[in-house]
Write an enzyme that holds these catalytic residues in place. Structure first.
Site, PDB file in Angstrom:
ATOM      1  N   LYS A  13     -25.784 102.355  78.004  1.00 34.19           N
ATOM      2  CA  LYS A  13     -26.437 103.828  78.292  1.00 34.19           C
ATOM      3  C   LYS A  13     -25.532 104.677  77.760  1.00 34.19           C
ATOM      4  O   LYS A  13     -26.218 105.773  76.860  1.00 34.19           O
ATOM      5  CB  LYS A  13     -26.811 103.941  79.823  1.00 34.19           C
ATOM      6  CG  LYS A  13     -27.444 102.947  80.266  1.00 34.19           C
ATOM      7  CD  LYS A  13     -27.843 103.145  81.726  1.00 34.19           C
ATOM      8  CE  LYS A  13     -26.493 103.270  82.619  1.00 34.19           C
ATOM      9  NZ  LYS A  13     -25.749 101.875  82.586  1.00 34.19           N
ATOM     10  N   ARG A  88     -30.827 106.508  89.653  1.00 32.16           N
ATOM     11  CA  ARG A  88     -30.432 105.057  89.961  1.00 32.16           C
ATOM     12  C   ARG A  88     -31.453 104.462  91.309  1.00 32.16           C
ATOM     13  O   ARG A  88     -31.138 103.374  91.576  1.00 32.16           O
ATOM     14  CB  ARG A  88     -29.125 105.170  90.229  1.00 32.16           C
ATOM     15  CG  ARG A  88     -28.278 104.427  89.188  1.00 32.16           C
ATOM     16  CD  ARG A  88     -26.837 104.379  89.618  1.00 32.16           C
ATOM     17  NE  ARG A  88     -26.013 103.445  88.989  1.00 32.16           N
ATOM     18  CZ  ARG A  88     -25.304 103.992  87.830  1.00 32.16           C
ATOM     19  NH1 ARG A  88     -25.142 105.183  87.498  1.00 32.16           N
ATOM     20  NH2 ARG A  88     -24.354 103.228  87.341  1.00 32.16           N
ATOM     21  N   ARG A 127     -14.664  96.655  78.094  1.00 27.17           N
ATOM     22  CA  ARG A 127     -14.585  98.149  78.061  1.00 27.17           C
ATOM     23  C   ARG A 127     -13.249  98.775  78.230  1.00 27.17           C
ATOM     24  O   ARG A 127     -12.511  98.384  79.116  1.00 27.17           O
ATOM     25  CB  ARG A 127     -15.691  98.695  78.941  1.00 27.17           C
ATOM     26  CG  ARG A 127     -15.547 100.203  79.055  1.00 27.17           C
ATOM     27  CD  ARG A 127     -16.930 100.754  79.750  1.00 27.17           C
ATOM     28  NE  ARG A 127     -17.308 100.489  81.005  1.00 27.17           N
ATOM     29  CZ  ARG A 127     -18.408 101.099  81.488  1.00 27.17           C
ATOM     30  NH1 ARG A 127     -19.540 101.523  80.847  1.00 27.17           N
ATOM     31  NH2 ARG A 127     -18.701 100.667  82.873  1.00 27.17           N
ATOM     32  N   ARG A 160     -11.228 100.370  83.627  1.00 30.96           N
ATOM     33  CA  ARG A 160     -11.670 101.278  84.997  1.00 30.96           C
ATOM     34  C   ARG A 160     -11.586  99.981  86.177  1.00 30.96           C
ATOM     35  O   ARG A 160     -12.005  98.892  85.966  1.00 30.96           O
ATOM     36  CB  ARG A 160     -13.253 101.563  84.754  1.00 30.96           C
ATOM     37  CG  ARG A 160     -13.123 103.104  84.338  1.00 30.96           C
ATOM     38  CD  ARG A 160     -14.756 103.351  83.962  1.00 30.96           C
ATOM     39  NE  ARG A 160     -15.750 102.994  85.181  1.00 30.96           N
ATOM     40  CZ  ARG A 160     -17.076 103.283  84.488  1.00 30.96           C
ATOM     41  NH1 ARG A 160     -17.466 103.556  83.399  1.00 30.96           N
ATOM     42  NH2 ARG A 160     -17.861 103.016  85.533  1.00 30.96           N
ATOM     43  N   ARG A 171     -21.741  95.073  91.251  1.00 31.15           N
ATOM     44  CA  ARG A 171     -22.441  96.472  90.868  1.00 31.15           C
ATOM     45  C   ARG A 171     -23.917  95.850  90.004  1.00 31.15           C
ATOM     46  O   ARG A 171     -24.875  96.402  90.210  1.00 31.15           O
ATOM     47  CB  ARG A 171     -21.710  97.078  89.583  1.00 31.15           C
ATOM     48  CG  ARG A 171     -20.639  97.996  90.337  1.00 31.15           C
ATOM     49  CD  ARG A 171     -19.534  98.331  89.346  1.00 31.15           C
ATOM     50  NE  ARG A 171     -20.036  99.264  88.284  1.00 31.15           N
ATOM     51  CZ  ARG A 171     -19.506  99.415  87.176  1.00 31.15           C
ATOM     52  NH1 ARG A 171     -18.500  98.918  86.670  1.00 31.15           N
ATOM     53  NH2 ARG A 171     -20.030 100.523  86.241  1.00 31.15           N
TER      54      ARG A 171
HETATM   55  P1  ADP Z   1     -21.821 102.352  84.362  1.00 39.49           P
HETATM   56  O1  ADP Z   1     -21.949 103.379  83.123  1.00 39.49           O
HETATM   57  O2  ADP Z   1     -21.204 101.124  84.155  1.00 39.49           O
HETATM   58  O3  ADP Z   1     -23.339 102.176  84.625  1.00 39.49           O
HETATM   59  P2  ADP Z   1     -21.502 104.825  85.843  1.00 39.49           P
HETATM   60  O4  ADP Z   1     -20.198 105.547  85.048  1.00 39.49           O
HETATM   61  O5  ADP Z   1     -22.754 105.367  85.559  1.00 39.49           O
HETATM   62  O6  ADP Z   1     -21.317 103.377  85.677  1.00 39.49           O
HETATM   63  O7  ADP Z   1     -21.200 104.936  87.355  1.00 39.49           O
HETATM   64  C1  ADP Z   1     -19.825 104.491  88.125  1.00 39.49           C
HETATM   65  C2  ADP Z   1     -20.375 104.449  89.560  1.00 39.49           C
HETATM   66  O8  ADP Z   1     -20.583 105.886  89.965  1.00 39.49           O
HETATM   67  C3  ADP Z   1     -21.509 103.656  90.113  1.00 39.49           C
HETATM   68  O9  ADP Z   1     -20.938 102.320  90.096  1.00 39.49           O
HETATM   69  C4  ADP Z   1     -21.987 104.649  91.279  1.00 39.49           C
HETATM   70  O10 ADP Z   1     -20.982 104.121  92.578  1.00 39.49           O
HETATM   71  C5  ADP Z   1     -21.605 105.921  90.983  1.00 39.49           C
HETATM   72  N1  ADP Z   1     -22.746 106.653  90.399  1.00 39.49           N
HETATM   73  C6  ADP Z   1     -23.247 107.140  89.267  1.00 39.49           C
HETATM   74  N2  ADP Z   1     -24.371 107.459  89.150  1.00 39.49           N
HETATM   75  C7  ADP Z   1     -24.983 107.579  90.340  1.00 39.49           C
HETATM   76  C8  ADP Z   1     -26.076 107.739  90.895  1.00 39.49           C
HETATM   77  N3  ADP Z   1     -26.940 108.291  90.204  1.00 39.49           N
HETATM   78  N4  ADP Z   1     -26.306 107.398  92.251  1.00 39.49           N
HETATM   79  C9  ADP Z   1     -25.372 106.822  93.026  1.00 39.49           C
HETATM   80  N5  ADP Z   1     -24.368 106.354  92.451  1.00 39.49           N
HETATM   81  C10 ADP Z   1     -23.960 106.717  91.307  1.00 39.49           C
HETATM   82  P1  ADP Z   2     -23.168 102.000  80.336  1.00 40.89           P
HETATM   83  O1  ADP Z   2     -23.059 103.378  80.140  1.00 40.89           O
HETATM   84  O2  ADP Z   2     -24.627 101.457  80.338  1.00 40.89           O
HETATM   85  O3  ADP Z   2     -22.291 101.290  81.467  1.00 40.89           O
HETATM   86  P2  ADP Z   2     -21.340 101.725  78.002  1.00 40.89           P
HETATM   87  O4  ADP Z   2     -21.984 102.846  76.774  1.00 40.89           O
HETATM   88  O5  ADP Z   2     -20.304 102.360  78.375  1.00 40.89           O
HETATM   89  O6  ADP Z   2     -22.313 101.275  79.125  1.00 40.89           O
HETATM   90  O7  ADP Z   2     -21.028 100.272  77.380  1.00 40.89           O
HETATM   91  C1  ADP Z   2     -20.294  99.434  78.031  1.00 40.89           C
HETATM   92  C2  ADP Z   2     -19.364  98.798  76.990  1.00 40.89           C
HETATM   93  O8  ADP Z   2     -19.983  97.886  75.705  1.00 40.89           O
HETATM   94  C3  ADP Z   2     -18.545  99.552  76.540  1.00 40.89           C
HETATM   95  O9  ADP Z   2     -17.438  99.255  76.104  1.00 40.89           O
HETATM   96  C4  ADP Z   2     -19.024  99.785  75.025  1.00 40.89           C
HETATM   97  O10 ADP Z   2     -18.059 100.233  73.809  1.00 40.89           O
HETATM   98  C5  ADP Z   2     -19.677  98.684  74.586  1.00 40.89           C
HETATM   99  N1  ADP Z   2     -20.931  98.562  74.093  1.00 40.89           N
HETATM  100  C6  ADP Z   2     -21.812  99.278  73.976  1.00 40.89           C
HETATM  101  N2  ADP Z   2     -23.089  99.215  73.413  1.00 40.89           N
HETATM  102  C7  ADP Z   2     -22.809  98.103  72.857  1.00 40.89           C
HETATM  103  C8  ADP Z   2     -23.529  97.260  71.747  1.00 40.89           C
HETATM  104  N3  ADP Z   2     -24.435  97.467  71.396  1.00 40.89           N
HETATM  105  N4  ADP Z   2     -22.980  96.054  71.385  1.00 40.89           N
HETATM  106  C9  ADP Z   2     -21.673  95.776  71.872  1.00 40.89           C
HETATM  107  N5  ADP Z   2     -20.817  96.622  72.607  1.00 40.89           N
HETATM  108  C10 ADP Z   2     -21.374  97.502  73.397  1.00 40.89           C
END
Ligand code: ADP
Ligand code: ADP
Ligand code: ZN
Length: 214
Positions: A13, A88, A127, A160, A171
């Site tokens: 995302k 979310r 990541r 992270r 998660r």
């Molecule tokens: P990822 O990109 O791996 O999905 P995020 O960076 O979006 O993770 O989120 C990291 C953490 O921040 C989540 O596991 C949650 O604890 C918190 N968080 C982020 N966005 C929200 C939301 N909209 N509602 C509740 N918790 C959130």
């Molecule tokens: P999210 O915001 O949904 O948690 P990220 O954009 O941070 O996800 O992506 C999660 C991990 O996967 C990062 O290390 C990113 O560089 C990698 N990644 C993202 N998109 C792809 C893809 N299409 N193929 C392989 N790796 C990816």
């Protein structure tokens, strides 16, 4: 263009939201980034959010909803935005819809980046995030120019805490229970678009461009 990104943690995302933000010149608003910035600055919000994030749990809606609603009312959001990591939960989605309809606005697209659970744990283990600017990399799929160093700002890259496998599993469970129902919610609103997130980064973005228009 008002867009939200749906998908499991690690689906890509954030990666795609950044590309959308650059191409379509709209702000990228990531609640995860906002919480991490608050943790770094040691704010009260950061302290509260951290206790949940460390356990792989969602931060309560009470701490999240107003933050985002205030943000999308800023001037720079007039032409749209891409929300990454929000909503979310169903209550978050309902609160956003209510706030937008109060302004006479609505969301245009809910982009669902679809990646099966089996692929997620591997992605998350690779990541790496910049300790300073939050830029995200992957050791194999999106490697920085110099190992362990951020291309953007030169700071150190780390795994992270919440990307360690135990927390990722937790998660994913939270995602299935609390966030996945949003797919049906936005399908009913008629704005859901699902993209195959197992393709490489550029192929995923090509699909998104086909949906949003060049
Ligand atoms: P990822 O990109 O791996 O999905 P995020 O960076 O979006 O993770 O989120 C990291 C953490 O921040 C989540 O596991 C949650 O604890 C918190 N968080 C982020 N966005 C929200 C939301 N909209 N509602 C509740 N918790 C959130
Ligand atoms: P999210 O915001 O949904 O948690 P990220 O954009 O941070 O996800 O992506 C999660 C991990 O996967 C990062 O290390 C990113 O560089 C990698 N990644 C993202 N998109 C792809 C893809 N299409 N193929 C392989 N790796 C990816
Ligand atoms: Zn950086």
């Amino acid at each position: 263009m008002k867009i939200i990104m749906l998908g499991a943690p690690g689906a890509g995302k954030g990666t795609q939201a950044k590309k959308i933000s650059e191409k379509y010149q709209i702000p990228h608003i990531s609640t995860g980034d906002i919480f991490r910035a608050n943790i770094k600055e040691g704010t009260e919000l950061g302290k509260q959010a951290k206790t949940y994030m460390d356990q792989g749990l969602l931060v309560p809606d009470e701490l999240t909803v107003n933050l985002v609603i205030d943000r999308v009312e800023h001037d720079d959001c007039k032409n749209g935005y891409v929300l990454d990591g929000f909503p979310r939960t169903i209550p978050q989605a309902e609160a956003l819809d209510k706030a937008l309809s109060g302004l006479g606005e609505h969301l245009d697209y809910a982009l669902n980046v679809d990646v099966p659970d089996e692929n997620i744990v591997k992605r998350m283990a690779g990541r790496r995030a910049c300790i300073s600017c939050g830029a995200t990399y992957h050791v194999v799929y999106a490697a920085p120019k110099t190992e362990g160093i951020c291309d953007v700002c030169g700071s150190e890259l780390v795994l992270r805490d919440d990307d360690k496998p135990e927390t990722v599993t937790k998660r994913l469970g939270v995602y299935h229970e609390q966030t996945k129902p949003l797919i049906d919610y936005y399908a009913e609103e008629g704005i859901l678009k699902t993209i195959d997130g197992t393709q490489n980064l550029e192929a995923v973005f090509d699909d998104i461009k086909r949906i949003l228009g060049e």
